[in-house]
Design a protein around this motif. Structure first.
Motif, PDB file in Angstrom:
ATOM      1  N   PHE A   1       0.714  -1.297   0.130  1.00  0.00           N
ATOM      2  CA  PHE A   1       0.149  -0.060  -0.015  1.00  0.00           C
ATOM      3  C   PHE A   1       0.710   1.155  -0.021  1.00  0.00           C
ATOM      4  N   GLY A   2       0.161   2.434  -0.194  1.00  0.00           N
ATOM      5  CA  GLY A   2       1.065   3.513  -0.246  1.00  0.00           C
ATOM      6  C   GLY A   2       1.513   4.071   1.081  1.00  0.00           C
ATOM      7  N   ALA A   3       2.655   4.514   1.484  1.00  0.00           N
ATOM      8  CA  ALA A   3       3.164   4.801   2.873  1.00  0.00           C
ATOM      9  C   ALA A   3       2.025   5.918   3.545  1.00  0.00           C
ATOM     10  N   THR A   4       1.807   6.693   2.433  1.00  0.00           N
ATOM     11  CA  THR A   4       0.874   7.967   2.981  1.00  0.00           C
ATOM     12  C   THR A   4      -0.328   7.351   3.999  1.00  0.00           C
ATOM     13  N   TRP A   5      -1.079   6.563   2.995  1.00  0.00           N
ATOM     14  CA  TRP A   5      -2.200   5.972   3.472  1.00  0.00           C
ATOM     15  C   TRP A   5      -2.427   5.309   4.715  1.00  0.00           C
ATOM     16  N   ILE A   6      -1.186   4.135   4.863  1.00  0.00           N
ATOM     17  CA  ILE A   6      -1.100   3.599   5.992  1.00  0.00           C
ATOM     18  C   ILE A   6      -0.699   4.021   7.117  1.00  0.00           C
TER      19      ILE A   6
END
Ligand code: FAD
Length: 498
Positions: free
Chosen positions: A232-237
């Motif tokens: 997943f994208g780092a920002t989202w997690i």
């Protein structure tokens, strides 16, 4: 006692009459009036203007509800037999299931406002979680005081956060989240896109030097809904961790489950909803949507709001401008299966809400009735079993009973001491919910692309808007915020033309 699983009849929001608003007691964060968009004004009726809303998830329901409040006549077309989408549920012989979404973190401003407006009361969740690590069980509890902090020291050592190798990277992780705390939330005003990078969550952990034991623990927790989060994208997690892992005492859910909010919206919309009506195509000519094609033929519309997962939006809108199609192509989803069992007993050890198995594919177990006793008749309970990604793909084609039996057998193989998991023959009912578009992965660059796409849409398309969680933030508050926002844009557009 109701008969075995196969004999059960599903029912849902369309068929149910939820308790009326007057009987509701707003509580929790909604009552504290979190900041968010101002209430949507009612601006008089404009008969004859038809706005078609495609998709009856939280995005589509809140869009149609907002249009109705703006005096327009929405028609919501839902592909399946029931509205709710990934915030849907079923009522089965006194039990209430949630098919997917099951909690709201504290920053869900638009959602809480809607709950308050519709008289949907909220409950604060408290989750004691059992973790199966290194062949034994430890239990963590939300940190709300010095006492609970001390109680977690032993378990935190076992699950890695306070281990010799884990403590420093864990502190770096916490600092990194705290430093961006202003942006890392799901409020309608969030600016996650400002932090969007080309880094996946796995690469982010590599950069911080987070060792394997801590990664496994985090994955066990995130996998509860997401499957394999490392891609997943780092920002989202990071936003998810900031909201959920570090504020575990500030999680809420509507009394009776998240699907109660879908029910309340469906109740307000009444006959404006048409279920079992998949839209096959949105007809777009010269940047204008003229209507939609369903199995019954063409339906003309003055405006269209499409609120389905991005993968489906691409299928039904082949004539979108190329730059919008390219942006939609950046949205990907995880895969998952939730099995919900109605039980005549408490399945987990006393006080536990969940049992997690971060080290392997054993399904995570969640007894929803610990926090939401009203979801089951007295003395009974609801157990959710969840698997994501590869394990879910392995099982997806099996029939419902096989899936439920397999996951229950997996859980039995590593049952916590003091638990009372049932045999399949003993369950009151079993439901299997398959999710091909489970959680939007927020891949690196997606938030930036969606921000740009919102701008492109206003330039390229007159009366067509795309809503859905991926347009804002890939959870319920993002879906609802985008539903309200697009409905207001469409209402403004039609108002300006009339
Ligand atoms: C297992 C699981 C757990 C989750 N837990 C949480 C949680 O705890 N908290 C949280 O905030 N979020 C959670 N989520 C995410 C949340 O459910 C979604 O973000 C949210 O439901 C998205 O809303 P939406 O309206 O954009 O899309 P959806 O809910 O997917 O709704 C889209 C609707 O469109 C319909 N549709 C599709 N194609 C067509 C067509 N061609 N014509 C007509 N209708 C169509 C679908 O049937 C569906 O009803 C979870 C998701 C899953 C899968």
């Amino acid at each position: 006692r109701p008969s075995g699983p196969a004999a059960q009849r599903p029912s849902g929001p369309a068929a149910q009459r939820p308790r009326g608003p007057a009987a509701q007691r707003p509580s929790g964060p909604a009552a504290q009036r979190p900041s968010g968009p101002a209430e949507i004004p009612v601006t008089g009726t404009r008969p004859g203007k038809r706005v078609i809303v495609i998709g009856g998830g939280p995005g589509g329901l809140s869009a149609a509800y907002t249009l109705k409040k703006r005096g327009l006549a929405p028609l919501l077309l839902e592909a399946t037999e029931q509205v709710g989408g990934r915030m849907g549920g079923e009522r089965i012989d006194g039990f209430s299931t949630d098919k997917a979404a099951d909690f709201f973190p504290v920053s869900y401003d638009t959602t809480f406002r809607l709950c308050e407006e519709l008289g949907v009361p909220l409950t604060n969740l408290s989750m004691d979680i059992g973790w199966h690590r290194h062949g034994r069980w430890v239990v963590t509890t939300p940190i709300t005081s010095l006492g609970t902090l001390f109680r977690n020291i032993g378990p935190f050592r076992t699950i890695g956060f306070l281990s010799l190798r884990g403590i420093w990277p864990t502190m770096k992780l916490v600092w990194s989240l705290k430093a961006d705390a202003r942006h890392l939330n799901y409020a309608s005003t969030h600016r996650i896109a400002d932090l969007d990078t080309d880094e996946t969550y796995g690469e982010y952990l590599d950069r911080l030097g987070v060792p394997e034991p801590v990664r496994v623990t985090l994955e066990g927790f995130l996998g509860l809904t997401m499957g394999n989060p490392e891609e997943f994208g780092a920002t989202w997690i990071r936003a998810f961790l900031a909201e959920v892992l570090f504020k575990p005492d500030k999680l809420y859910t509507p009394e009776g489950g998240c699907s109660r909010l879908s029910e309340a919206l469906a109740e307000r919309l009444g006959t404006a909803i048409r279920v079992s009506t998949p839209v096959r195509r949105v007809v777009i000519e010269n940047g204008r949507a003229t209507g939609v094609v369903t199995d019954d033929g063409f339906m003309e519309a003055d405006a269209v709001i499409c609120s389905v997962p991005a993968t489906r939006a691409l299928e039904i809108m082949p004539d979108l401008p190329e730059r919008i199609r390219r942006a939609l192509g950046k949205v990907q989803y995880s895969f998952g299966i939730r099995v919900v069992l109605g039980l005549d007993r408490r399945p987990l050890p006393p006080g536990w809400s969940a049992a997690l198995y971060p080290e392997d594919d054993t399904p995570s177990l969640l007894d929803r009735t610990v926090n939401l006793p009203e979801c089951a008749p007295p003395g009974k309970s609801l157990l959710d079993l969840w698997v994501g990604e590869s394990r879910a793909r392995d099982l997806m084609e099996l029939d419902d009973e096989e899936i439920a039996r397999t996951l229950l057998a997996d859980a039995h193989a590593k049952a916590p001491p003091g638990s009372a998991l049932p045999q399949y023959e003993d369950v009151v009912f079993a439901r299997v919910y398959r999710w091909h578009d489970a959680i939007c992965k927020g891949l690196p660059g997606m938030f930036t692309a969606m921000t740009r796409m919102r701008q492109d849409m206003t330039e390229d398309l007159q009366n067509l808007r795309i809503a859905g969680d991926f347009m804002r933030s890939p959870i319920v508050n993002g879906a609802i915020t985008s539903g309200v926002e697009t409905a207001n844009e469409v209402a403004d557009f039609l108002e300006a033309r009339s």
